[in-house]
Design a protein around this motif. Structure first.
Motif, mmCIF file in Angstrom:
data_model
loop_
_atom_site.group_PDB
_atom_site.id
_atom_site.type_symbol
_atom_site.label_atom_id
_atom_site.label_comp_id
_atom_site.label_asym_id
_atom_site.label_seq_id
_atom_site.Cartn_x
_atom_site.Cartn_y
_atom_site.Cartn_z
ATOM 1 N N TRP A 287 0.816 -1.214 0.000
ATOM 2 C CA TRP A 287 0.000 0.000 0.000
ATOM 3 C C TRP A 287 0.852 1.267 0.000
ATOM 4 N N GLU A 288 2.060 1.199 0.574
ATOM 5 C CA GLU A 288 2.931 2.372 0.604
ATOM 6 C C GLU A 288 3.544 2.689 -0.764
ATOM 7 N N GLU A 289 3.569 1.693 -1.660
ATOM 8 C CA GLU A 289 4.255 1.862 -2.951
ATOM 9 C C GLU A 289 3.338 1.779 -4.161
ATOM 10 N N HIS A 290 2.269 1.009 -4.062
ATOM 11 C CA HIS A 290 1.348 0.894 -5.199
ATOM 12 C C HIS A 290 0.481 2.150 -5.308
ATOM 13 N N THR A 291 0.355 2.663 -6.525
ATOM 14 C CA THR A 291 -0.557 3.772 -6.789
ATOM 15 C C THR A 291 -1.909 3.211 -7.214
ATOM 16 N N CYS A 292 -2.891 4.078 -7.307
ATOM 17 C CA CYS A 292 -4.214 3.652 -7.783
ATOM 18 C C CYS A 292 -4.105 3.047 -9.184
ATOM 19 N N ARG A 293 -3.296 3.665 -10.039
ATOM 20 C CA ARG A 293 -3.130 3.156 -11.401
ATOM 21 C C ARG A 293 -2.442 1.800 -11.398
ATOM 22 N N ASP A 294 -1.444 1.628 -10.541
ATOM 23 C CA ASP A 294 -0.762 0.331 -10.438
ATOM 24 C C ASP A 294 -1.743 -0.784 -10.076
ATOM 25 N N ILE A 295 -2.597 -0.510 -9.100
ATOM 26 C CA ILE A 295 -3.537 -1.524 -8.622
ATOM 27 C C ILE A 295 -4.572 -1.846 -9.684
ATOM 28 N N ASP A 296 -5.040 -0.821 -10.382
ATOM 29 C CA ASP A 296 -5.996 -1.038 -11.473
ATOM 30 C C ASP A 296 -5.384 -1.945 -12.543
#
Length: 386
Positions: free
Chosen positions: A254-263
Motif C-alpha cells: 500500500w505504501e508503494e502501489h498507486t491507484c493506477r498500479d492496482i488497477d
C-alpha cells in the motif's frame, strides 16, 4: 490348418492391433493417440513449391485452440492452404488435445515419432517447450509461431499479462519462425497491430488476440514462400521480457502501489490470481475491484495512512488507502467470500468495538498490511543477454 498372418483372420488381427485403445498416460513417446490410416512413403517438398501444406500443430491452451480451429476449417475447404493436419501435445489433458479428439485429428504424444518428410510446416502456439534444431530441420519450411505481442517487445511466456500490467496502449500478434533453443527470438514473417482498450483485462485481450493471431497465421500460410523471402530479423533494441505470473505478484504494498498500479495489476492477473493483503495477521484476498474512490476523514493524517481501510456504505465497498489515493473492492475472501458489508459487520466493526484499545483509529484492526518482504512487480524489465 494354415498358420501365420494370411487370410481373413490375419487381417482382422492386424486391424484389432491398430485399433487397440490406450490412454495418453500409458502411451510411449511418439505413439499416435488417434488411429490414422496407412500412409504412403513420405516425400520431401521444397518450401518454394507453395500450398497446400502438410502441417504438424504443437499447442496446449485455449489461445492455441483458436489457431487450430482455423487450420482445421482450412483443411476442409476445397483449394485451401492446408492439405493435412496432425497435432502433438505435451499432455492429453489440455484444450488442444480435446479439440483434436473431437475433430478426429491424428494426435501424438510428445515427441512425435516418424516426422521425417511427412510435414512441410510446423506450427507452434502456446506450447511451452524449447525445440531442438534437429527437430526443426525435419520441416521444409521450418516451424512457425503465433506470439501475442509485437516482437521484440514482450518475449517470454506471459506477454498479454505484461501488456496490461505495463499499460501498453498498442499491442498485436507476430508470426515468427522458431529458432532452436531460444524463445521468441526468430525472424518475423508477419505482424498485425491491435489497440488495447483502456479498461481491457488480460482475459479479454487474450480472446481478441487469439482470433487475430489465427487469421494472421492463415494469411501467412497462404503466401508463405513470399513471407519467407521477405522475413526480417528482430531488432536488437527494444526487447522486453514477460516472465510467468505468480502469486508473489499479487501482494499489495500500500505504501508503494498507486491507484493506477492496482488497477492495472487487477486487470492483468486479478481474474486468475486474486490480489492479496493481510489483516490482523490473516491473509485476505481482494476481489471485485471497483476502481478509484474518494474518502475523507476529519483527521487529515487518517486519510493519508497507507493500508487504512474503511467501509463506504453508499457504494457498499471497502475503501483502502494506497500511495496516492483510495481504491475500492466489493468483496473479499477470508476463509469464504464476503461482501464488503459482511466483512465490515462481521469482522472489522466487531474487532474495533472490542475493549483493550483496539478502537483506536491507528490500530491494526483498521488497516490492511502486506508482508515486509513484498515488493511491487517490475514492469518494462529489459531483456538482458548473457
Amino acid at each position: 490348418m494354415r498358420r501365420g498372418g494370411g487370410g481373413a483372420a490375419g487381417v482382422t488381427l492386424a486391424v484389432l492391433r491398430l485399433l487397440r485403445p490406450g490412454g495418453f498416460g500409458g502411451v510411449s513417446a511418439g505413439r499416435t493417440l488417434w488411429p490414422t490410416p496407412p500412409r504412403c512413403p513420405p516425400r520431401r517438398r521444397l518450401c518454394s513449391s507453395g500450398p497446400p501444406w502438410r502441417l504438424l500443430f504443437l499447442g496446449s491452451d485455449h489461445f492455441a485452440v483458436e489457431s487450430l480451429k482455423v487450420l482445421a476449417a482450412e483443411r476442409s475447404r476445397a483449394g485451401g492452404a492446408v492439405s493435412s493436419l496432425e497435432v502433438a501435445t505435451l499432455s492429453a489433458d489440455v484444450p488442444v488435445a480435446d479439440f483434436a479428439r473431437r475433430q478426429r485429428l491424428a494426435l501424438h504424444a510428445w515427441p512425435p515419432a516418424d516426422v521425417d518428410g511427412r510435414f512441410d510446416v510446423g506450427v507452434v502456439v502456446s506450447f511451452g517447450c524449447l525445440l531442438h534444431q534437429t527437430f526443426i530441420d525435419k520441416f521444409a519450411c521450418g516451424i512457425l509461431n503465433v506470439h501475442p505481442s509485437l516482437l521484440p517487445r514482450w518475449r517470454g511466456p506471459a506477454p498479454i499479462f505484461h501488456t496490461i500490467l505495463n499499460g501498453d496502449t498498442v499491442t498485436g500478434v507476430t508470426i515468427m519462425q522458431i529458432r532452436a533453443r531460444r524463445f521468441d527470438e526468430g525472424p518475423i514473417l508477419n505482424q498485425a497491430l491491435h489497440t488495447v482498450p483502456e479498461t481491457s483485462t488480460a482475459e479479454r485481450l487474450a480472446d481478441v488476440l487469439a482470433v487475430k493471431g489465427a487469421r494472421l497465421l492463415l494469411d501467412t500460410l497462404r503466401d508463405l514462400p513470399r513471407r519467407m523471402a521477405d522475413k526480417r530479423e528482430q531488432s536488437p533494441t527494444g526487447a522486453t521480457f514477460a516472465p510467468k505470473i505468480g502469486v508473489s505478484m499479487s501482494w499489495m504494498v500500500w505504501e508503494e502501489h498507486t491507484c493506477r498500479d492496482i488497477d492495472r495489476l487487477y486487470r492483468a492477473i486479478g481474474w486468475r490470481i486474486p490480489l492479496r493483503t493481510t489483516w490482523m495477521g490473516r491473509t485476505v484476498k481482494l476481489v471485485d475491484f471497483a476502481g478509484r474512490c474518494h474518502i475523507s476523514f476529519a483527521d487529515a493524517s487518517e486519510e493519508r495512512t497507507p493500508g487504512r481501510v474503511s467501509f463506504h456504505k453508499e457504494s457498499d465497498t471497502l475503501a483502502v488507502r494506497c500511495k496516492d489515493g483510495w481504491v475500492a473492492f466489493k468483496a473479499v475472501i477470508l476463509n469464504k467470500r464476503l461482501t464488503a458489508a459482511d466483512f465490515y459487520n462481521g469482522y472489522l466493526h466487531q474487532t474495533l468495538r472490542r475493549p483493550g484499545g483496539l478502537a483506536a483509529r491507528d490500530s491494526a484492526a483498521a488497516a490492511f498490511v502486506s508482508p515486509p518482504s513484498t515488493r511491487p512487480p517490475d514492469v518494462g524489465k529489459r531483456l538482458h543477454r548473457d
